[in-house]
Design an enzyme around this catalytic site. Structure first.
Site: not given
Ligand code: NDP
Ligand code: TDO
Length: 288
Positions: A14-16, A65-67, A107, A130, A155
């Site tokens: 995934g991203q991180l 995670a489920y994001t 957050d 979530y 974010w």
């Molecule tokens: N993205 C954000 O803005 C933020 C993220 N976080 C937290 O940071 C962490 C990393 O996020 P990020 O990297 O962005 O998320 P991503 O969605 O990019 O990565 C999450 C990964 O988890 C995998 N995954 C899903 N289900 C399972 C499972 N059952 N077993 C193993 N792997 C699984 C996904 O695989 P697949 O894609 O194949 O489903 C994906 O590769 C998460 O805990 C998230 O909650 C916190 C704040 C902000």
């Molecule tokens: C695409 C788009 C989004 N938005 C708004 C919707 C929302 O309030 C904000 C961000 O949208 P996103 O859906 O990209 O982001 P979002 O998935 O809500 O981001 C969150 O993800 C999870 C996983 C976290 O843990 C949080 O910290 C945070 O990063 O921008 C607009 O106003 N205009 C647009 O065209």
């Protein structure tokens, strides 16, 4: 005979997870094993037992995670399974095999209804599915395992996977005009910076377990964040600041979720970059 990997990274593609891989390579760290959803399904206890037995990890990083925040509103069961049950499975295994768990949270565990910096003692009160499942995951870990670090971040964006920066660059190239919410305030975090801090914590290994807040420094709105993305990317688009009422979404999001990072800075002696400085780095990577 397999070489033992002393750090397992779940959600490793995934991203991180991708950012941790990039920073580890830059630092010459080679004993990390990056597991995808199949090799390292955090819902499959038999598989997890096999992995822990085989690899004998000293540290486990949970990036899985489920994001999908809006989708989660209609998908509570799966979201809970991954964000709570999966996190608890890893905590249980870490307890059994004497490993330390580094778990990432959000957050979005906060309601965010007050313009006040959020510290680790503040009461969490999630307002969407979530956030609720992420909080339940945190509580499960704390119940099952002493040797854990829970890092709440916000974010996240980077050059990898899907995120707000990449979405904005795509939308900006396809549209003449866009509206982005201006009354949700928080702090973006470059996932590369977070990856570096996770590796710092593992390297320092001072056993100061518990919950920590980490984002980049500063405060902004989604609108200002998008403005920064367009300016730095030299994408010309008419960008309108809009209230959240003008952009209805399935999930409600916190209005103010800026976190206080004092604890992580003092405990691990780290300096945190300002969000716009890190955004410049990410845009440079994306432009390569
Ligand atoms: N993205 C954000 O803005 C933020 C993220 N976080 C937290 O940071 C962490 C990393 O996020 P990020 O990297 O962005 O998320 P991503 O969605 O990019 O990565 C999450 C990964 O988890 C995998 N995954 C899903 N289900 C399972 C499972 N059952 N077993 C193993 N792997 C699984 C996904 O695989 P697949 O894609 O194949 O489903 C994906 O590769 C998460 O805990 C998230 O909650 C916190 C704040 C902000
Ligand atoms: C695409 C788009 C989004 N938005 C708004 C919707 C929302 O309030 C904000 C961000 O949208 P996103 O859906 O990209 O982001 P979002 O998935 O809500 O981001 C969150 O993800 C999870 C996983 C976290 O843990 C949080 O910290 C945070 O990063 O921008 C607009 O106003 N205009 C647009 O065209």
């Amino acid at each position: 005979m397999s070489i033992k990997n002393n750090i397992l990274v779940f959600g490793g593609l995934g991203q991180l997870g991708s950012c941790i891989e990039k920073v580890s390579l830059e630092r010459g760290l080679t004993t990390l094993l990056y597991l995808d959803e199949i090799q390292g399904n955090i819902l499959d206890l038999d598989l997890l037992h096999q992995l822990f037995q085989q690899e004998g990890p000293r540290f486990v990083i949970n990036c899985a995670a489920y994001t999908a925040v809006d989708k989660a509103e209609d998908d509570f069961e799966l979201c809970k399974k991954i964000n709570q049950d999966g996190a608890e499975n890893l905590a249980g295994l870490c307890a059994e095999y004497n490993a330390t768990l580094i778990h990432i949270s959000t957050d979005f565990v906060f309601e965010g209804n007050l313009p006040k910096l959020l510290n680790e003692q503040d009461i969490a009160n999630p307002i969407n599915v979530y956030g609720k499942t992420k909080l339940d995951g945190e509580l499960g870990i704390a119940r099952l395992l002493d040797t854990h670090y829970i890092i709440r971040t916000s974010w996240l964006y980077s050059e990898f996977a899907n995120n707000f920066v990449k979405t904005m660059r795509k939308l900006g190239n396809d549209h003449d005009e866009l509206g982005v919410i201006v009354d949700q305030v928080g702090t973006p975090t470059y996932a590369i910076d977070l990856a570096g801090v996770i590796l710092d914590i593992i390297t320092i290994d001072n056993e100061k377990y518990g919950t920590y807040h980490y984002s980049n420094e500063g405060v902004t709105s989604w609108y200002d964040f998008a403005k920064g993305v367009f300016d730095l990317s030299r994408i010309e688009v008419k960008l309108n600041p809009i209230p959240e009422s003008a952009y209805p979404t399935k999930a409600i999001r916190p209005a103010f979720s800026v976190m206080d990072k004092s604890k992580i800075k003092t405990t691990f002696g780290i300096a945190i970059p300002y969000w716009r400085d890190s955004l410049v780095k990410c845009i440079n990577e994306l432009n390569k």
